[in-house]
Design an enzyme around this catalytic site. Sequence first.
Site, PDB file in Angstrom:
ATOM      1  N   ALA A 285       1.003  -1.162  -0.071  1.00 27.97           N
ATOM      2  CA  ALA A 285       0.068   0.075  -0.157  1.00 27.97           C
ATOM      3  C   ALA A 285       0.904   1.336   0.055  1.00 27.97           C
ATOM      4  O   ALA A 285       1.724   1.444   0.631  1.00 27.97           O
ATOM      5  CB  ALA A 285      -0.903   0.051   1.342  1.00 27.97           C
ATOM      6  N   CYS A 286       0.531   2.200  -1.098  1.00 28.06           N
ATOM      7  CA  CYS A 286       1.121   3.495  -0.682  1.00 28.06           C
ATOM      8  C   CYS A 286       0.275   4.752  -1.335  1.00 28.06           C
ATOM      9  O   CYS A 286      -0.825   4.547  -1.044  1.00 28.06           O
ATOM     10  CB  CYS A 286       2.503   3.470  -1.694  1.00 28.06           C
ATOM     11  SG  CYS A 286       2.057   3.417  -3.594  1.00 28.06           S
ATOM     12  N   VAL A 287       0.823   5.517  -1.947  1.00 21.80           N
ATOM     13  CA  VAL A 287       0.063   6.825  -2.427  1.00 21.80           C
ATOM     14  C   VAL A 287      -1.109   6.706  -3.323  1.00 21.80           C
ATOM     15  O   VAL A 287      -2.104   6.492  -3.353  1.00 21.80           O
ATOM     16  CB  VAL A 287       0.824   8.207  -2.314  1.00 21.80           C
ATOM     17  CG1 VAL A 287      -0.113   9.078  -2.935  1.00 21.80           C
ATOM     18  CG2 VAL A 287       1.623   8.319  -1.205  1.00 21.80           C
TER      19      VAL A 287
END
Length: 112
Positions: free
Chosen positions: A6-8
């Site tokens: 998960a990231c931006v």
Amino acid sequence: MKIVLACVAGLSTTMMMDSMKDVIKNSKKLDSDSFELMAIPVEQLQSEIEGTDVVLLGPQVSYKSEFVKSITEPLNIPFIVINKDVYGSMDGATVVKEALIAKRKQEMKSNS
């Protein structure tokens, strides 16, 4: 084993995911057919969490740790914030190893 990164927006985590896939594919001990890797924006975690074994959080969204914990903890799913230096060097081997260790620790915790 389902691993969610998960990231931006999912861009740099897609590069990390590709590095991890290469490590798994080239490993003599790991079977690439038993791994499912997915890179998503952290906001989508709630809708993608089902069946997940480990959540990996990009260092650029480490400020979302409490949000991730609120989703993963009730489901007994471990999550790790990837070290920024490991992430910066796209060291997929280290990240795969950390994910496997986190899953094993969670299994041991659940069994005790």
